[in-house]
Design a protein around this motif. Structure first.
Motif, PDB file in Angstrom:
ATOM      1  N   GLU A   1       0.833  -1.196   0.000  1.00  0.00           N
ATOM      2  CA  GLU A   1       0.000   0.000   0.000  1.00  0.00           C
ATOM      3  C   GLU A   1       0.870   1.249   0.000  1.00  0.00           C
TER       4      GLU A   1
ATOM      5  N   PRO B   1      -1.843  -4.559   2.416  1.00  0.00           N
ATOM      6  CA  PRO B   1      -1.991  -3.491   3.418  1.00  0.00           C
ATOM      7  C   PRO B   1      -0.801  -3.430   4.368  1.00  0.00           C
TER       8      PRO B   1
ATOM      9  N   SER C   1      -1.083   3.515  -4.227  1.00  0.00           N
ATOM     10  CA  SER C   1      -2.062   2.428  -4.277  1.00  0.00           C
ATOM     11  C   SER C   1      -2.666   2.128  -2.910  1.00  0.00           C
ATOM     12  N   ARG C   2      -3.883   1.581  -2.967  1.00  0.00           N
ATOM     13  CA  ARG C   2      -4.638   1.214  -1.773  1.00  0.00           C
ATOM     14  C   ARG C   2      -5.031  -0.250  -1.873  1.00  0.00           C
TER      15      ARG C   2
END
Lengths: 113, 111
Positions: free
Chosen positions: A15, A113, A79-80
């Protein structure tokens, strides 16, 4: 055979990192589009770039097109985890007179994440 | 607006059976498409339509037939299902190829 070919086939990032996916195609095009597909869902249109454009932005997305090399790239910045999906390029080829799109095989993006 | 809907969502068939997949759109789009998606592959175009009453073959039309009797509906038929037709089928519609709107897909398993 597929008009578009994505590279890489799979991409795993953390992430916050940027993700870049590439697409190559074979014939002259009217436009090139990028779509996203979440697991088990239909495709969703992200962005379209016309053959006379070189770069286009939409939020965290940046698309480039090089018609001399018959290639395009999709950059997703910062980015997520929610960006985890498959990404497909699709070409509107001039030879088909704008009646349909041809999709590549996709890049599977995993954002950890 | 419901967008593009597909019926059924999931179906199991035996080899040789027939079935029809229904696609409906409420956006008044002229163009409609049927694709199949297999593991590790992109979408392959089966048949498409550029308007009511018209149909055309795509990349992989063998074993499938289509009809577009009404502008809002596009039917995909399998007359005699084969295991090779096990796939996820997506319908899409558009004003032109510029932006296609996809349905949620139909998962078909042929035993």
């Amino acid at each position: 055979s597929q008009q578009g070919e994505e590279d890489p086939q799979a991409l795993s990032i953390q992430e916050g990192e940027n993700a870049t996916m590439n697409c190559s195609y074979k014939t002259s095009i009217n436009n090139l589009q990028w779509y996203r597909q979440n697991s088990g869902r239909g495709l969703v249109h992200l962005i379209l770039i016309r053959s006379n454009e070189r770069e286009k932005h939409s939020g965290r997305l940046r698309v480039t097109l090089d018609t001399s090399k018959k290639s395009s790239s999709l950059l997703i910045t910062a980015s997520r985890a929610a960006d985890t999906a498959s990404y497909f390029c699709a070409t509107d080829a001039r030879e088909t007179s704008g009646s349909r799109l041809t999709f590549g095989e996709g890049t599977q993006l995993t954002v950890n994440p | 607006n419901a967008g593009v809907t597909q019926t059924p969502k999931f179906r199991v068939l035996k080899t040789g059976q027939s079935m029809t997949l229904l696609c409906a759109q409420d956006m008044n789009h002229e163009y409609m498409y049927w694709y199949r998606q297999d593991p590790g592959m992109g979408l392959r175009l089966i048949h498409y339509s550029v308007g009511e009453g018209t149909t055309a073959k795509g990349e992989v039309p063998d074993g499938y037939n289509v009809s577009r009797l009404k502008k809002q509906n596009f039917l995909l038929g399998l007359e005699s299902a084969a295991p090779s037709q096990t796939s996820v089928y997506f319908c899409a519609s558009s004003y032109s190829p510029r932006t296609q709107y996809f349905g949620p897909g139909t998962r078909l398993l042929v035993l």
